[in-house]
Every structure is written in C-alpha cells, then in structure tokens.
Design a protein around this motif. Structure first.
Motif, PDB file in Angstrom:
ATOM      1  N   TYR A 269      -4.814  46.772 -29.849  1.00  0.00           N
ATOM      2  CA  TYR A 269      -5.091  47.388 -28.531  1.00  0.00           C
ATOM      3  C   TYR A 269      -6.310  48.191 -28.614  1.00  0.00           C
ATOM      4  O   TYR A 269      -7.229  48.143 -27.341  1.00  0.00           O
ATOM      5  CB  TYR A 269      -3.829  48.102 -28.115  1.00  0.00           C
ATOM      6  N   ARG A 272      -9.607  46.199 -28.704  1.00  0.00           N
ATOM      7  CA  ARG A 272      -9.858  45.235 -27.578  1.00  0.00           C
ATOM      8  C   ARG A 272      -9.982  45.907 -26.166  1.00  0.00           C
ATOM      9  O   ARG A 272     -10.789  45.407 -25.419  1.00  0.00           O
ATOM     10  CB  ARG A 272      -8.782  44.335 -27.360  1.00  0.00           C
ATOM     11  N   ARG A 273      -9.373  47.043 -26.059  1.00  0.00           N
ATOM     12  CA  ARG A 273      -9.204  47.788 -24.802  1.00  0.00           C
ATOM     13  C   ARG A 273     -10.527  48.819 -24.566  1.00  0.00           C
ATOM     14  O   ARG A 273     -10.868  49.413 -25.545  1.00  0.00           O
ATOM     15  CB  ARG A 273      -8.026  48.538 -24.682  1.00  0.00           C
ATOM     16  N   HIS A 274     -11.205  48.594 -23.556  1.00  0.00           N
ATOM     17  CA  HIS A 274     -12.658  49.290 -23.328  1.00  0.00           C
ATOM     18  C   HIS A 274     -12.249  50.425 -22.097  1.00  0.00           C
ATOM     19  O   HIS A 274     -11.600  50.103 -21.219  1.00  0.00           O
ATOM     20  CB  HIS A 274     -13.838  48.456 -22.767  1.00  0.00           C
ATOM     21  N   PRO A 279     -15.076  50.519 -26.621  1.00  0.00           N
ATOM     22  CA  PRO A 279     -13.804  50.137 -26.998  1.00  0.00           C
ATOM     23  C   PRO A 279     -13.098  51.648 -27.238  1.00  0.00           C
ATOM     24  O   PRO A 279     -13.777  52.542 -27.888  1.00  0.00           O
ATOM     25  CB  PRO A 279     -13.964  49.328 -28.486  1.00  0.00           C
ATOM     26  N   MET A 343      -2.003  53.488 -26.787  1.00  0.00           N
ATOM     27  CA  MET A 343      -1.712  52.414 -25.986  1.00  0.00           C
ATOM     28  C   MET A 343      -1.327  52.825 -24.342  1.00  0.00           C
ATOM     29  O   MET A 343      -1.241  52.127 -23.596  1.00  0.00           O
ATOM     30  CB  MET A 343      -0.582  51.490 -26.480  1.00  0.00           C
ATOM     31  N   THR A 346       0.992  51.049 -21.527  1.00  0.00           N
ATOM     32  CA  THR A 346       1.510  49.892 -22.239  1.00  0.00           C
ATOM     33  C   THR A 346       2.489  50.388 -23.329  1.00  0.00           C
ATOM     34  O   THR A 346       3.528  49.544 -23.662  1.00  0.00           O
ATOM     35  CB  THR A 346       0.461  49.112 -22.731  1.00  0.00           C
TER      36      THR A 346
END
Length: 390
Positions: A269, A272-274, A279, A343, A346
């Motif tokens: 996560y 991939r998450r910006h 990132p 996260m 999420t």
C-alpha cells in the motif's frame, strides 16, 4: 533448519497463500469465528494438498519445536491458515498434551480424530472473574471433582473456553483432594457435547478467528469414569505447564505469520499510494514505520527460535516462554498498529485482512497470560535467583 521442515513449510506457505487466503472474504467467517462447515471444507483441501496437521508426522512423531516454528509461522500467514492446516489453538496444544501424557486408549479415542482433523477440542481451565475463579492464577480454581465409587463427579463454571461450541473433545481441569492437605488439580478427558456441560453464552470479543468463539460454561454433576483422567490424578497443575509453555510459543509462531502478511500488505500500500507528490513510503514518517516493522519481525522470529531451542532440550522452558510471550506479543502489537497507521482509513476497514490481524493481536496480548503476569513471573524468577547468590 532441517530439510524436512523446509519442505513442509514451503508446501504450507504455498497452500495458505493460494488456497486459504481467498476464503478470508467468505460470509461463513462470523464474529464467533469461522463456521464448522467452512473449517471442514478448508481441512478437506488441506488433506488433498498434503498439509493437514503438518507438524505431526505419519508415524505419530512430532516435529521439533524449532521445526514446528518454521511450519506454524507459515500456517499463520492467514487467520484461517491454522484452522485449515489443523495447527490452531486450542487443538494444537491439546494434541501435544494428550500425545505426551495420554494413555494408548485415550490417544486412540481422543487424539486420533483430532490429528485427522475430524473434530475440534476445548480446554476447560479459566473461570469467571466475578466469582473469584481461576484465570492467570490457576490456584484460585473453584471447579471441583470428587470421587464417587469408581467414578468422578465434576461441578463448576468455566469462562472464555475457546471452541467449546461445536467441540468434540474436552479437557476439563478441576480441583481434587489428594488427602495430604495440599491443593491439587486433575485433568479429565470427555466426549462432547455432554448434557452436563452446558454453554450459557458465547461472549462477544474483539477477536474472531477461532470457531465456536469463547464461551461461558456451566458444569453440573458431570460424571466420568476413572479412566477419563488424563495422565495421573492430582497432577493437573504440572501437566498444565507441560502444555502451556509450548502452546504459548505456538501462539507466537502463528501470529508472527499473520504480522508478516499484514506488513506485506501495508508495504504494498505504501509503495503504491501517493500523497503530497510522492509515494507514501518516501515520506520519512511512513518509511520509518515500515523499517521498524522489519526490525520487530526479525527480533520476534529470533526470540521464537531461541525459546523453541530451549524446549527442544527437554526443559519446560517456563521462564523462557514467558520472556518470548512478552517480547513477541508486544512486538507484534507494534507491527499490527503501524500497519493500520500506514494504511490510514483502509487500515481500519475490512477491505484487507490487516484490520482483523490488529484485533487478533490485541487479544493475543492477554490470551495465554497477559504481558503483566508474565513480567511478574519473570521478576519472581529474578528474585529466586538473586536469593540463591552467596
């Protein structure tokens, strides 16, 4: 690590990642654990894959504790993995105890169907706190067993009995009178269900990985024959130590596997998450949490291996298992908490297994002895050792 453990561990890991993990969204996973039909479906698939009860070999021999760690960590990569592979609590600890002290007849009647994955078990020791019963201090046990002719009659109430709902085998621990004025306890093997063992209610708890949940149980005039005694009469407290040290270490093994998986999900996560132009992992506050996770994961693994090595010498490992339980449960709590934090929203949702792992690890800090009780036990050991000094 031995070649056989590496081979078994590789098969278990592949099975849990590819076959078991997709079941995590199955609607048969409820607040009181997965349903028994789901457990049996998973075990059928484990049997087909050759990974059912992998820590017990075909000839009945048990992997060493170091080998068991290698296998059980991998079974724990999903909360459903230990159930599928038949390495879950309380069955794994109960199988170990019956294998150590049970008679040939008891092993044939009770142990064999457990090893085959055909039935679950429950360990009836803890009692309701509001009644002053046994919890972390088993000497407070109020459940009694008295001899009547060639039988024993058991009465009492038990609490937080994992898997009592739906279990086929029970180990009931009760106070007995050896006649020497000292307090003693005896363990009894019983077939379940039994009308004298009544489930009053299944508790709503923070964790949800164990089938049957955790029950409050009333035992009213349960009559059992003398050959129901597991091992010898009045040796229950000693047998509890035989069971509890390996069992609490097995908990550490399985939940280490779960936290390895949670960290994998959080790392993916974060990469991939910006946010704010890069990132998440490139933000120091996030990257450092993942770095700390790797450190804690490795320290937990080493602590487990060290304690397993002590148990493999034949030692009860009471002190060492308390140290491992404290160090590993606290480290895993930090890891699970960081995974949720990395996260964000999420992490607290059911979209990934991270949220459940966080809940399970929080309960693990209490189950099989709270951190504070183990620290107290360690401190007593320190005092005894210091008092032995000249």
């Amino acid at each position: 690590m031995t070649e056989r453990a590496q081979a078994i561990g590789s098969k278990v890991e592949a099975f849990v990642r590819t076959i078991v993990a997709p079941y995590e969204k199955d609607p048969r996973c409820g607040s009181h654990g997965p349903s028994d039909d789901l457990v049996q479906e998973l075990r059928a698939r484990a049997r087909q894959a050759g990974v059912l009860t992998p820590h017990i070999l075909e000839d009945g021999d048990h992997l060493t504790q170091c080998e068991t760690a290698h296998v059980l960590i991998r079974s724990g990569l999903s909360p459903l993995g230990p159930l599928a592979c038949n390495t879950a609590a309380p069955d794994e600890g109960n199988m170990y105890l019956i294998g150590k002290v049970g008679s040939a007849a008891q092993k044939a009647h009770f142990l064999a169907p457990m090893v085959a994955g055909d039935t679950r078990s429950a360990f009836f020791m803890t009692e309701p706190a509001g009644e002053g019963g046994a919890g972390s201090d088993p000497s407070m046990m109020k459940t009694t067993a008295r001899p009547e002719g060639d039988r024993w009659v058991i009465n009492g109430r038990k609490a937080f009995i994992t898997g009592a709902q739906g279990a086929g085998v029970g180990i009931v621990m009760a106070r007995t009178d050896p006649g020497d004025g000292k307090m003693a306890a005896t363990m009894f093997l019983v077939d379940l269900p039994d009308p004298a063992i009544r489930i009053e209610r299944v508790l709503e708890t923070i964790d949800s990985s164990m089938p049957g949940g955790h029950a409050i149980v009333a035992i009213d005039d349960l009559s059992v024959p003398a050959d129901a005694i597991l091992g010898a009469a009045h040796e229950g407290f000693r047998y509890a130590q035989v069971r509890l040290s390996p069992a609490r270490l097995s908990h550490c093994m399985r939940w280490l596997g779960a936290c390895i998986r949670a960290n994998e999900i959080a790392t993916d996560y974060a990469c991939r998450r910006h946010a704010f132009g890069k990132p998440l992992v490139d933000h120091e506050g996030v990257g450092f949490m993942l770095a700390e996770n790797l450190i804690d994961l490795k320290q937990a693994e080493l602590m487990i291996d060290w304690c397993a090595d002590v148990l493999d010498t034949g030692s009860l490992g009471t002190l060492e298992s308390s140290m491992a339980k404290v160090a590993v449960s606290e480290a895993l709590m930090r890891i699970a908490d960081r995974c949720v934090q990395v996260m964000g929203g999420t992490g607290v949702s059911g979209d990934t297994i991270v949220e459940q792992i966080f809940r399970e690890i929080r309960a693990f800090r209490i189950y099989d002895g709270p951190t504070e009780v183990h620290k107290w036990s360690i401190a007593k050991s320190i005092k005894r050792r210091q008092g032995a000094q000249p």
